[in-house]
Every structure is written in structure tokens, then in C-alpha cells.
Design a protein around this motif. Structure first.
Motif, PDB file in Angstrom:
ATOM      1  N   GLY A 194       0.781  -1.228   0.000  1.00  0.00           N
ATOM      2  CA  GLY A 194       0.000   0.000   0.000  1.00  0.00           C
ATOM      3  C   GLY A 194       0.812   1.278   0.000  1.00  0.00           C
ATOM      4  O   GLY A 194       0.250   2.378   0.034  1.00  0.00           O
ATOM      5  N   HIS A 195       2.141   1.174  -0.070  1.00  0.00           N
ATOM      6  CA  HIS A 195       2.984   2.379  -0.069  1.00  0.00           C
ATOM      7  C   HIS A 195       2.927   3.059  -1.434  1.00  0.00           C
ATOM      8  O   HIS A 195       3.046   2.397  -2.471  1.00  0.00           O
ATOM      9  N   ARG A 196       2.730   4.353  -1.424  1.00  0.00           N
ATOM     10  CA  ARG A 196       2.583   5.111  -2.663  1.00  0.00           C
ATOM     11  C   ARG A 196       3.622   6.223  -2.812  1.00  0.00           C
ATOM     12  O   ARG A 196       3.709   6.858  -3.848  1.00  0.00           O
ATOM     13  N   ARG A 197       4.369   6.492  -1.758  1.00  0.00           N
ATOM     14  CA  ARG A 197       5.422   7.513  -1.795  1.00  0.00           C
ATOM     15  C   ARG A 197       6.717   6.872  -1.299  1.00  0.00           C
ATOM     16  O   ARG A 197       6.806   6.483  -0.139  1.00  0.00           O
ATOM     17  N   LEU A 198       7.696   6.780  -2.197  1.00  0.00           N
ATOM     18  CA  LEU A 198       8.906   6.018  -1.919  1.00  0.00           C
ATOM     19  C   LEU A 198      10.153   6.889  -2.058  1.00  0.00           C
ATOM     20  O   LEU A 198      10.195   7.819  -2.872  1.00  0.00           O
ATOM     21  N   PHE A 216      15.432   2.090 -10.340  1.00  0.00           N
ATOM     22  CA  PHE A 216      14.404   2.690  -9.492  1.00  0.00           C
ATOM     23  C   PHE A 216      13.620   3.752 -10.269  1.00  0.00           C
ATOM     24  O   PHE A 216      12.386   3.793 -10.219  1.00  0.00           O
ATOM     25  N   VAL A 217      14.324   4.594 -10.990  1.00  0.00           N
ATOM     26  CA  VAL A 217      13.659   5.640 -11.789  1.00  0.00           C
ATOM     27  C   VAL A 217      12.737   5.010 -12.826  1.00  0.00           C
ATOM     28  O   VAL A 217      11.567   5.401 -12.967  1.00  0.00           O
ATOM     29  N   GLU A 218      13.251   4.031 -13.551  1.00  0.00           N
ATOM     30  CA  GLU A 218      12.464   3.386 -14.603  1.00  0.00           C
ATOM     31  C   GLU A 218      11.226   2.698 -14.033  1.00  0.00           C
ATOM     32  O   GLU A 218      10.114   2.829 -14.568  1.00  0.00           O
ATOM     33  N   ILE A 219      11.409   1.966 -12.935  1.00  0.00           N
ATOM     34  CA  ILE A 219      10.311   1.182 -12.359  1.00  0.00           C
ATOM     35  C   ILE A 219       9.244   2.095 -11.761  1.00  0.00           C
ATOM     36  O   ILE A 219       8.041   1.900 -11.980  1.00  0.00           O
ATOM     37  N   ALA A 221       8.588   5.200 -12.554  1.00  0.00           N
ATOM     38  CA  ALA A 221       7.909   5.948 -13.617  1.00  0.00           C
ATOM     39  C   ALA A 221       6.864   5.097 -14.324  1.00  0.00           C
ATOM     40  O   ALA A 221       5.902   5.630 -14.883  1.00  0.00           O
ATOM     41  N   ALA A 222       7.057   3.768 -14.283  1.00  0.00           N
ATOM     42  CA  ALA A 222       6.127   2.876 -14.973  1.00  0.00           C
ATOM     43  C   ALA A 222       5.002   2.370 -14.082  1.00  0.00           C
ATOM     44  O   ALA A 222       4.110   1.669 -14.570  1.00  0.00           O
ATOM     45  N   ARG A 223       5.021   2.736 -12.789  1.00  0.00           N
ATOM     46  CA  ARG A 223       3.981   2.259 -11.868  1.00  0.00           C
ATOM     47  C   ARG A 223       3.006   3.401 -11.570  1.00  0.00           C
ATOM     48  O   ARG A 223       3.320   4.317 -10.792  1.00  0.00           O
ATOM     49  N   PRO A 224       1.808   3.386 -12.156  1.00  0.00           N
ATOM     50  CA  PRO A 224       0.864   4.485 -11.940  1.00  0.00           C
ATOM     51  C   PRO A 224       0.388   4.595 -10.489  1.00  0.00           C
ATOM     52  O   PRO A 224      -0.059   5.662 -10.075  1.00  0.00           O
ATOM     53  N   GLU A 225       0.539   3.523  -9.700  1.00  0.00           N
ATOM     54  CA  GLU A 225       0.109   3.582  -8.301  1.00  0.00           C
ATOM     55  C   GLU A 225       0.997   4.501  -7.464  1.00  0.00           C
ATOM     56  O   GLU A 225       0.570   5.022  -6.443  1.00  0.00           O
ATOM     57  N   ILE A 226       2.237   4.687  -7.905  1.00  0.00           N
ATOM     58  CA  ILE A 226       3.189   5.476  -7.125  1.00  0.00           C
ATOM     59  C   ILE A 226       2.918   6.965  -7.349  1.00  0.00           C
ATOM     60  O   ILE A 226       2.999   7.468  -8.470  1.00  0.00           O
ATOM     61  N   GLU A 227       2.618   7.673  -6.269  1.00  0.00           N
ATOM     62  CA  GLU A 227       2.270   9.092  -6.352  1.00  0.00           C
ATOM     63  C   GLU A 227       3.490  10.002  -6.399  1.00  0.00           C
ATOM     64  O   GLU A 227       3.473  11.042  -7.050  1.00  0.00           O
TER      65      GLU A 227
END
Length: 352
Positions: A194-198, A216-219, A221-227
Motif C-alpha cells: 500500500g505504499h505510494r510515496r517512496l 528505481f527511476v524506470e520502475i 515511472a512505470a507504476r501508476p500507483e506510485i504518487e
């Protein structure tokens, strides 16, 4: 700030022991001190019985005897003080000894270009093959080593290193952890909780560090769940170029500014220190911030055992040794082997 004399003499001794001998002028250039300073240090080390002096040359008292082809020896060259590679070395040694080969370990001191004279000397002495993990603190260091490594007269396998595609080392055998997948597992685990800010706090002084940062940057940027996400240095000495001013915010400060609920740390030691800093700042691990370490060397030993990505160190060493054995037997084309790491879930990560 001027380097203490004791530390400078230690580095001189490590360089001379690693190479067998060195010129005073070369040591002065590598240490960025005057020739007079190096001569004084060499004189003191000679008085202490730690090395031998010659005319402009310093010789080790502990250099291994020359190898002979009949020794069936394979050399391993790894950086000084690199505990991460210890398990890889043991994995390689077991595979080589099982095949009847003698494994000889050489430690490259922490000076620029230290691996080249060591490798060239042991090849000249009759070693049959070379497993090597150059330090490669910067991309420039890496590129500078490509041509001489490609020109060695024995089979070479890169261990926990992968050269740039299309370079002169592209067809050199290599065995490496799939660090992109390791970062994917860490991010996927946190997002699943459930983490959205990493935040990633990583080093920037090795090929592994650079791979983790770009992954980390690539992954993310590709995860829309990450705010939101951000990167900083994991420690004050984590930058490859100490002359560059450090403008990266401290990890705790960045976590607060991003309102991050989770952090990924490279390496274990920096992750353990972060947990202490977070607790001191009133941020509890894992209640207020989950932490994932990358390396899994000492991650389980924290007061809160750390969830960690564990590179398959021994397996990488064994794979590198097997590639070298195949090359010595002239079997097949060069190969790049990427071994998948695993995620060890412990107490430092929880759902939000």
C-alpha cells in the motif's frame, strides 16, 4: 583536508603488496602528494620492515611467488574492503577447486587503476585465467579499463560486472546479479503493502549502485500507483567523485519532504544507520516508515530485522568460475549470465 600519514602509508603498503612493486613517482601521482612525502613514507615503512626500497622503486615483502603454468592456477582480483564479494569469491573457489584448479586471490587497493598492474603481472607470471571484479567507481573508470582487459592474453570473466553493450568487452564472459529485478522486487513489495510515496537512498560509486538508481527511476515511472518518489545519497561518502559538492538532502529530511512511507537503502549498513536516524527523529520503523535494505549481508542483525534484497553472491561466483572453465576448455560462445536475487521479508516492512 590532508590525509593522515598513517592512512597514507597504509594505502602505499596495500598498493605495493597488491602489485609486487611500484615506482615512487606513480605512488605520488595516485595519492596526489609530493614525491618527497612518498619517499618519507616509504623510508618509514622500510624501517618498520614492511617493504623494501630500491632506486625509485618500492618492492613488497609479501608478494606471492610467481605462478607457473603447471600450477593450473586461476586468479581472482577483487577490490579491497569489499565484503559483498567475499561470498562470490568462496563460490568461485569451490567450483574451481572441484575442477582441479588452484584459485589465487589478489586484492586491489583503493587507488585509481589498481587492477591493471595486478592483472598484467599475474598474467605474465603464468596464470591460466582471470576472474575480476573491478571497482569502477565511475563510468570513466569503467571505460578506461575496457581496452586493456580485452587485450589480456588469458580468458577473462567479469564477476558481478557487466560491460556496456557494444563496447570492446561486449563479448567477454560475465556473471552478474540481475539488479534491475532486485529493485523491481523491492518496489513491488512496498507497492503491494500500500505504499505510494517512496524514497531510494543509494550509493553512486559502483556499477551496482548506478544500476539500482536507474532501475528505481524506470520502475517508479512505470507504476501508476506510485504518487511520488525521490532519490538521494545513502551516506556522505556514497558519491563517486568527492570533489563534487554534495547537494543531496539527508535521507530523513527527504522522507519528510516527500511524505514517504517507505525507503529502499543501498546498502545494509546504511539502512541500519537510517533506522537509528529515523527513530531519533521520532519516525518509527516500520510503523511510520517501512525500510528495505539492498545487499542482505548484515540486514537481519538490526534491532528491527530488515527486509532485504539478497543478491545470490555465491551463485554468481560459481557461475563466473563455470564460465571460465568453459572458456579454458574452448566450449561455446561467450555468455552473459544474470542470476536472479531474492527478497527476504522481515520485520521492517508493513502495510499502510
Amino acid at each position: 583536508m590532508r590525509e593522515p600519514g598513517e592512512e597514507r602509508r597504509r594505502r602505499i603498503l596495500a598498493a605495493v603488496d597488491g602489485r609486487g612493486q611500484a615506482r615512487v613517482t606513480d605512488l605520488a601521482a595516485e595519492l596526489d602528494v609530493s614525491i618527497v612525502t612518498v619517499r618519507r613514507d616509504v623510508e618509514q615503512l622500510a624501517v618498520d620492515g614492511k617493504l623494501a626500497r630500491g632506486h625509485g622503486v618500492v618492492r613488497s615483502l609479501h608478494a606471492p611467488p610467481p605462478l607457473r603454468p603447471k600450477d593450473n592456477a586461476v586468479a581472482l582480483v577483487i577490490p579491497e574492503r569489499h565484503a559483498y564479494l567475499d561470498e562470490a569469491v568462496n563460490g568461485a573457489r569451490a567450483a574451481l577447486e572441484a575442477a582441479g584448479m588452484r584459485a589465487v586471490l589478489h586484492i586491489a587497493p583503493r587507488v585509481a587503476g589498481a587492477e591493471r598492474p595486478i592483472a598484467e603481472r599475474i598474467v605474465a607470471d603464468g596464470v591460466r585465467g582471470l576472474l575480476i571484479a573491478p571497482r569502477w567507481r565511475t563510468l570513466a573508470d569503467e571505460e578506461a579499463d575496457y581496452r586493456w582487459l580485452a587485450g589480456l592474453d588469458v580468458p577473462v570473466v567479469l564477476m558481478e560486472r557487466q560491460p556496456r553493450p557494444g563496447s570492446v568487452l561486449h563479448e567477454t564472459d560475465s556473471a552478474c546479479t540481475d539488479h534491475w529485478y532486485g529493485m523491481h522486487m523491492a518496489v513491488d513489495h512496498l507497492v503491494g503493502l500500500g505504499h505510494r510515496r517512496l524514497v531510494l537512498a543509494a550509493r553512486d560509486d559502483s556499477p551496482t549502485a548506478r544500476t539500482l538508481r536507474s532501475a528505481f527511476v524506470e520502475i517508479c515511472a512505470a507504476r501508476p500507483e506510485i504518487e511520488d518518489w525521490a532519490i538521494t545519497l545513502s551516506a556522505p561518502d556514497a558519491c563517486a567523485d568527492p570533489t563534487v559538492p554534495d547537494i543531496s538532502p539527508p535521507v530523513v529530511e527527504l522522507i519528510r519532504s516527500v511524505a514517504a512511507t517507505a525507503a529502499i537503502m543501498h546498502s545494509d549498513v546504511d539502512a541500519l544507520m537510517l533506522c537509528q536516524q529515523l527513530e531519533a527523529a521520532g519516525i518509527r520503523v516500520p510503523a511510520n516508515c517501512s525500510v528495505v535494505a539492498y545487499d542482505d549481508v548484515v540486514a537481519p542483525m538490526g534491532s528491527t530485522a530488515l527486509t532485504a534484497v539478497a543478491p545470490p553472491k555465491a551463485e554468481v561466483g560459481r557461475a563466473a568460475a563455470e564460465l571460465l572453465l568453459a572458456r579454458l576448455a574452448d566450449r561455446g560462445r561467450p555468455r552473459r549470465v544474470a542470476v536472479l536475487p531474492e527478497l527476504k521479508i522481515r520485520a521492517s516492512t508493513v502495510s499502510v
